[in-house]
Design a protein around this motif. Sequence first.
Motif, PDB file in Angstrom:
ATOM      1  N   ALA A 153       0.828  -1.209   0.000  1.00 19.64           N
ATOM      2  CA  ALA A 153       0.000   0.000   0.000  1.00 19.64           C
ATOM      3  C   ALA A 153       0.859   1.253   0.000  1.00 19.64           C
ATOM      4  CB  ALA A 153      -0.930  -0.013   1.214  1.00 19.64           C
ATOM      5  N   ALA A 154       1.940   1.258   0.794  1.00 21.82           N
ATOM      6  CA  ALA A 154       2.819   2.430   0.855  1.00 21.82           C
ATOM      7  C   ALA A 154       3.485   2.682  -0.494  1.00 21.82           C
ATOM      8  CB  ALA A 154       3.861   2.238   1.948  1.00 21.82           C
ATOM      9  N   VAL A 155       4.005   1.629  -1.114  1.00 25.15           N
ATOM     10  CA  VAL A 155       4.659   1.798  -2.415  1.00 25.15           C
ATOM     11  C   VAL A 155       3.645   2.244  -3.468  1.00 25.15           C
ATOM     12  CG1 VAL A 155       5.893   0.607  -4.269  1.00 25.15           C
ATOM     13  CG2 VAL A 155       6.484   0.168  -1.888  1.00 25.15           C
ATOM     14  N   GLY A 156       2.440   1.702  -3.429  1.00 25.34           N
ATOM     15  CA  GLY A 156       1.418   2.115  -4.386  1.00 25.34           C
ATOM     16  C   GLY A 156       1.040   3.572  -4.233  1.00 25.34           C
ATOM     17  N   ILE A 157       0.911   4.041  -3.007  1.00 26.09           N
ATOM     18  CA  ILE A 157       0.586   5.445  -2.766  1.00 26.09           C
ATOM     19  C   ILE A 157       1.715   6.355  -3.236  1.00 26.09           C
ATOM     20  CG2 ILE A 157       0.203   7.153  -0.953  1.00 26.09           C
ATOM     21  CD1 ILE A 157      -1.343   5.009   0.574  1.00 26.09           C
ATOM     22  N   ILE A 158       2.958   5.978  -2.915  1.00 19.99           N
ATOM     23  CA  ILE A 158       4.104   6.794  -3.343  1.00 19.99           C
ATOM     24  C   ILE A 158       4.195   6.838  -4.858  1.00 19.99           C
ATOM     25  CG2 ILE A 158       6.623   6.923  -3.318  1.00 19.99           C
ATOM     26  CD1 ILE A 158       6.541   5.745  -0.498  1.00 19.99           C
ATOM     27  N   ALA A 159       3.985   5.695  -5.504  1.00 21.38           N
ATOM     28  CA  ALA A 159       4.062   5.662  -6.964  1.00 21.38           C
ATOM     29  C   ALA A 159       2.985   6.530  -7.597  1.00 21.38           C
ATOM     30  CB  ALA A 159       3.926   4.218  -7.459  1.00 21.38           C
ATOM     31  N   THR A 160       1.794   6.525  -7.021  1.00 17.40           N
ATOM     32  CA  THR A 160       0.724   7.348  -7.575  1.00 17.40           C
ATOM     33  C   THR A 160       0.989   8.824  -7.361  1.00 17.40           C
ATOM     34  OG1 THR A 160      -0.833   5.556  -7.157  1.00 17.40           O
ATOM     35  CG2 THR A 160      -1.763   7.728  -7.576  1.00 17.40           C
ATOM     36  N   MET A 161       1.601   9.181  -6.228  1.00 19.42           N
ATOM     37  CA  MET A 161       1.924  10.577  -5.965  1.00 19.42           C
ATOM     38  C   MET A 161       3.072  11.063  -6.843  1.00 19.42           C
ATOM     39  SD  MET A 161      -0.152  11.890  -3.854  1.00 19.42           S
ATOM     40  CE  MET A 161      -1.261  11.585  -2.487  1.00 19.42           C
TER      41      MET A 161
END
Length: 435
Positions: A153-161
């Motif tokens: 979830a953290a990597v997905g959020i960072i990638a989207t940002m």
Amino acid sequence: MVRWWRGLVSRELARLRRDGRAAVLWSLRITVAATASYVVASQVFPGSQPLLAPLTAMLVVQVTPISLLASGIDRVVAVVAGVALAVAFAAVVPLEWWSLGVLILVSITLGQFLRLRENLVEVAISAMLVLGVGAIGAEAAAGQRIAETLVGAAVGIIATMVFPPKVATADAGRAIDGLADEVGELLTRAAGELDTMAEEEPQRLAGAAREWLGDARRITHDIPLVGATLLRAEEGRRLNVRAVRAPQVEPGLRQGLEALEHTAVAVRGLMRSVADAAEGGWLDEDAEDQPGDVLRDLAEAFRELANGVDAFGALVRHEGAAQTGPGRDDVARLRDAQDGMQRAAARLDAAMVEARHPDVVELYAATRTTVRRLQHELALDERVRRQLRLRPHRRMPTRGAARRRSTGDWPAPTGPDDETQVMPQLSDEPPADQS
């Protein structure tokens, strides 16, 4: 058959040229996020294969920036709830068919209570995976599963940002124009059939009108799908760094959708009136009114309505394409269509005065009312007024800006079509007479 295949190939090639680059970038975003989350989870859990982390990253990254936070949180809550239930079950009962059924029932019920929306099933999935490990390794599997989910979830959020998706205003504009095309095609087809019936068999009007009414109903039922596309475009702007410099055309698209929704409903009502009037006796050869003349009047009005709807849809689509925007040709085409609808209204007024049969008078009146409604809905002035109301509130202007406004020291508009620039970039408040 050959012509059909050629048309299919040409449409697919056009779609590939239009959406190919965006599709490739979308695939790269998901691939990078999933791969990065697997690498990070492998460092946290050496010697394991943490496939849950890339799975979570893929699910989280497939949303707009504003909704990815809620999606990531919901997914973490779902996993934690599922593994907690699995640990409790594994400590009490073995893995049997009945225990699995009870676990799924409790998991789904808990997910509904927690309002996890699309992540509801993840509670049961997490519980089943951890329960499969058994009572001895349940706690260890639970901890690793929660940690992998957090990493993904953290990597997905960072990638989207860091690599946000584009603002899908162009997609919304095409969807709205597609709605206009469907309404325009219905009116054009009905006009062509009316011309044919005027020359040959006016009695076929009842059956044809029922078909037109069915098509109009289908069009109005599909409007929520277009609204969902526009909603995704509006949400895609929020928390999206790519939207900082992109023009805010969403109020124009929202107004366009509302106008076309009202238009589709009005056309549906018109088709209902035609179907009702077709049951009367004015289509007989010995009727006072000439059926052929009445059908030709309707056909001409339908064509003018179709021209207006098509011109309005093209203007909205070009405005949604921020890199191009509406052109002078779009404005001129819509104005010509407005003139055509005005001429159609005048012809209907004159024909209604001469009509004798009550059903014909009512049919002319219903058509005239629809023309007037579309003149209002598709007018440029009404478009500007509605967009001003839909414009998001902005903070109060600074003292210097207020002084410049009071002195009228504003640079002249530079857009190619100032009358369609619905959100003045220099004024922070709408004019008093347009609020």
